[in-house]
Write an enzyme that holds these catalytic residues in place. Structure first.
Site, PDB file in Angstrom:
ATOM      1  N   PHE A 125      45.803  40.474  44.993  1.00 45.01           N
ATOM      2  CA  PHE A 125      47.146  41.610  44.428  1.00 45.01           C
ATOM      3  C   PHE A 125      48.320  41.055  43.881  1.00 45.01           C
ATOM      4  O   PHE A 125      49.298  41.625  44.867  1.00 45.01           O
ATOM      5  CB  PHE A 125      46.436  42.998  45.699  1.00 45.01           C
ATOM      6  CG  PHE A 125      47.109  43.572  44.806  1.00 45.01           C
ATOM      7  CD1 PHE A 125      46.444  44.219  43.914  1.00 45.01           C
ATOM      8  CD2 PHE A 125      48.384  45.066  45.530  1.00 45.01           C
ATOM      9  CE1 PHE A 125      47.264  45.938  43.545  1.00 45.01           C
ATOM     10  CE2 PHE A 125      48.432  46.027  45.173  1.00 45.01           C
ATOM     11  CZ  PHE A 125      47.932  46.698  44.207  1.00 45.01           C
ATOM     12  N   ALA A 182      51.039  39.602  41.600  1.00 45.32           N
ATOM     13  CA  ALA A 182      51.585  39.951  39.913  1.00 45.32           C
ATOM     14  C   ALA A 182      50.125  40.415  39.118  1.00 45.32           C
ATOM     15  O   ALA A 182      50.480  41.767  38.600  1.00 45.32           O
ATOM     16  CB  ALA A 182      52.728  38.870  39.328  1.00 45.32           C
ATOM     17  N   THR A 220      42.945  36.826  41.915  1.00 45.59           N
ATOM     18  CA  THR A 220      43.576  35.593  42.640  1.00 45.59           C
ATOM     19  C   THR A 220      44.167  34.579  41.632  1.00 45.59           C
ATOM     20  O   THR A 220      43.842  33.913  41.239  1.00 45.59           O
ATOM     21  CB  THR A 220      42.364  34.731  43.944  1.00 45.59           C
ATOM     22  OG1 THR A 220      41.212  34.415  43.110  1.00 45.59           O
ATOM     23  CG2 THR A 220      41.807  36.033  45.088  1.00 45.59           C
ATOM     24  N   VAL A 270      42.791  33.004  29.174  1.00 48.15           N
ATOM     25  CA  VAL A 270      42.923  32.047  28.363  1.00 48.15           C
ATOM     26  C   VAL A 270      44.116  33.259  26.907  1.00 48.15           C
ATOM     27  O   VAL A 270      43.821  33.785  26.565  1.00 48.15           O
ATOM     28  CB  VAL A 270      42.342  31.040  27.384  1.00 48.15           C
ATOM     29  CG1 VAL A 270      43.428  30.284  26.114  1.00 48.15           C
ATOM     30  CG2 VAL A 270      41.280  31.019  28.564  1.00 48.15           C
ATOM     31  N   GLY A 312      46.941  35.257  27.709  1.00 51.63           N
ATOM     32  CA  GLY A 312      47.706  36.131  28.019  1.00 51.63           C
ATOM     33  C   GLY A 312      46.792  37.377  27.641  1.00 51.63           C
ATOM     34  O   GLY A 312      45.418  37.772  27.317  1.00 51.63           O
ATOM     35  N   GLU A 332      53.277  28.618  36.937  1.00 55.18           N
ATOM     36  CA  GLU A 332      51.892  28.944  37.664  1.00 55.18           C
ATOM     37  C   GLU A 332      52.667  28.205  39.359  1.00 55.18           C
ATOM     38  O   GLU A 332      53.454  27.790  38.881  1.00 55.18           O
ATOM     39  CB  GLU A 332      51.165  26.776  37.742  1.00 55.18           C
ATOM     40  CG  GLU A 332      49.955  27.403  36.297  1.00 55.18           C
ATOM     41  CD  GLU A 332      50.467  28.559  35.915  1.00 55.18           C
ATOM     42  OE1 GLU A 332      48.521  28.781  36.608  1.00 55.18           O
ATOM     43  OE2 GLU A 332      49.840  28.810  35.280  1.00 55.18           O
ATOM     44  N   ASP A 377      47.675  22.834  32.847  1.00 54.67           N
ATOM     45  CA  ASP A 377      46.865  24.429  32.351  1.00 54.67           C
ATOM     46  C   ASP A 377      46.533  24.771  31.088  1.00 54.67           C
ATOM     47  O   ASP A 377      45.629  25.016  30.855  1.00 54.67           O
ATOM     48  CB  ASP A 377      48.865  25.646  32.810  1.00 54.67           C
ATOM     49  CG  ASP A 377      48.731  26.470  32.099  1.00 54.67           C
ATOM     50  OD1 ASP A 377      47.554  27.051  32.769  1.00 54.67           O
ATOM     51  OD2 ASP A 377      49.080  27.035  31.127  1.00 54.67           O
ATOM     52  N   LYS A 426      42.918  25.730  30.056  1.00 50.26           N
ATOM     53  CA  LYS A 426      42.344  26.874  29.060  1.00 50.26           C
ATOM     54  C   LYS A 426      41.815  26.300  28.205  1.00 50.26           C
ATOM     55  O   LYS A 426      40.381  27.009  27.822  1.00 50.26           O
ATOM     56  CB  LYS A 426      43.947  27.719  28.525  1.00 50.26           C
ATOM     57  CG  LYS A 426      44.859  28.137  29.302  1.00 50.26           C
ATOM     58  CD  LYS A 426      45.510  28.258  28.817  1.00 50.26           C
ATOM     59  CE  LYS A 426      46.699  29.285  30.124  1.00 50.26           C
ATOM     60  NZ  LYS A 426      47.655  29.534  29.592  1.00 50.26           N
ATOM     61  N   GLY A 476      52.555  37.227  31.675  1.00 47.23           N
ATOM     62  CA  GLY A 476      52.913  38.621  32.597  1.00 47.23           C
ATOM     63  C   GLY A 476      51.798  39.563  33.287  1.00 47.23           C
ATOM     64  O   GLY A 476      50.638  39.935  33.049  1.00 47.23           O
TER      65      GLY A 476
HETATM   66  N1  HSE Z   1      51.459  29.886  33.733  1.00 44.71           N
HETATM   67  C1  HSE Z   1      51.314  29.996  32.025  1.00 44.71           C
HETATM   68  C2  HSE Z   1      52.297  29.665  30.665  1.00 44.71           C
HETATM   69  C3  HSE Z   1      50.324  31.017  32.935  1.00 44.71           C
HETATM   70  O1  HSE Z   1      53.478  29.500  31.616  1.00 44.71           O
HETATM   71  O2  HSE Z   1      51.375  30.052  30.075  1.00 44.71           O
HETATM   72  C4  HSE Z   1      49.604  32.096  31.921  1.00 44.71           C
HETATM   73  O3  HSE Z   1      47.874  31.517  32.040  1.00 44.71           O
END
Ligand code: HSE
Length: 332
Positions: free
Chosen positions: A11, A13, A92, A148, A150, A206, A217, A221, A313
């Protein structure tokens, strides 16, 4: 009316974004015959459980006030095993070293016959095949569009909307933090360390921002895309990774004078999985700025299809989770 009883695990963002989206979309969901009843919300300190449905607005305000929703001292796995529901929304934080609590939560969900929708990259980067097989054996649904890009559709775009097309490759910007840093470095002629602090204020990096700037990151993805779209069986170690930490403002400026921007590009095909800074012509569809993500999908029949959107986001990520929820339960 179909009632979907679900839990929200994590819980922070994203979990709070899911709660907000469910509150905002309550009437819309009813209009398509769905009532989503959240029977448990779990954070790192404990849980709120109510088989009749928890009050999400109250959970959001308690989280803001106390830093936790915990009213009971139980873990995610204990809640999954003891509370009757059909869907676990797993939000999480990503841990790509061990999978973190998310991995245990997902296995516990499948072992008890529940469906899982997640935004958590860690478990899928480490154990995609095992998770998929466990879900299949349990007859559970497993959806992860939010992992992947958002809000930017990519997994469901390739697997569902473009069904029938062989996907040849996918190339794009899958990390908003790096895109923001490179965009601002060019605008401000500042070094990456100067802009890093600014980018952290956006709240999309992150927990450990080296995951962003070193390309880790993006690599995670690509692993998810490789496994979920190309049917490969790869992990992080199969990706060639170079980040943006060696890019200088001078290099960005020189590229710009020659009509190019430097972007951290992730590319995946059956032959190659690679993350590296690359020169992109200023007018090319991949040359998006700020925190945007973008992906060009090269297909056999439809040619090249490019999508762009907010890759991070809370509400944006919740948008992808909501679309997975509706695609599992909305058509029944
Ligand atoms: N840290 C990642 C970014 C967040 O900046 O795109 C979304 O996966």
């Amino acid at each position: 009316m179909k009632t979907v009883c679900c839990s929200i695990l994590g819980f922070g963002a994203i979990g709070q974004g899911v709660a907000q989206a469910l509150l905002m979309k309550k009437e819309y969901l009813k209009s398509i015959g769905l009532e989503v009843k959240v029977v448990a919300v779990v954070d790192s300190k404990g849980a709120t459980v109510n088989p009749q449905g928890v009050d999400l607005a109250d959970c959001l305000s308690r989280k803001k006030k106390n830093g936790t929703v915990a009213l009971e001292n139980i873990t995610g796995v204990e809640m999954i095993r003891s509370v009757n529901h059909e869907l676990v929304i797993e939000t999480t934080p990503t841990d790509i070293k061990t999978g973190g609590p998310g991995l245990q939560n997902m296995f516990a969900a499948f072992e008890t016959g529940k469906d899982v929708i997640t935004s958590n990259k860690g478990p899928l980067t480490l154990k995609y095949r095992e998770l998929l097989e466990t879900a299949k054996a349990a007859g559970s649904k497993f959806r992860f569009e939010a992992t992947v890009g958002g809000s930017m559709p990519i997994i469901n775009l390739a697997n569902e909307v473009l069904a029938g097309n062989r996907i040849i490759s996918i190339k794009g910007i899958l990390n908003g933090t790096c895109n923001y840093i490179l965009t601002r470095m060019l605008e401000e002629r500042a070094s990456y360390t100067d802009i890093l602090a600014e980018s952290l204020e956006l709240g999309i990096a992150e927990t450990d921002p080296t995951y962003d700037v070193e390309g880790i990151d993006t690599a995670c993805k690509l692993v998810i895309l490789a496994n979920a779209i190309f049917g490969l069986d790869v992990t992080y170690k199969d990706v060639e990774v170079t980040g943006i930490t060696k890019i200088t403002p001078e290099a960005l400026e020189m590229a710009y004078e020659r009509g190019h921007v430097i972007k951290l590009i992730g590319e995946v095909s059956r032959e190659k999985i690679q993350v590296a800074p690359r020169l992109v012509p200023i007018k090319h569809p991949l040359a998006v700025g700020g925190t945007l993500n973008v992906a060009s999908v090269y297909t056999e029949l439809a040619g090249e299809i490019t999508v762009t959107g907010k890759g991070a986001g809370p509400i944006e990520t919740a948008s992808a989770i909501l679309s997975d929820l509706i695609s599992i339960y909305g058509k029944n």
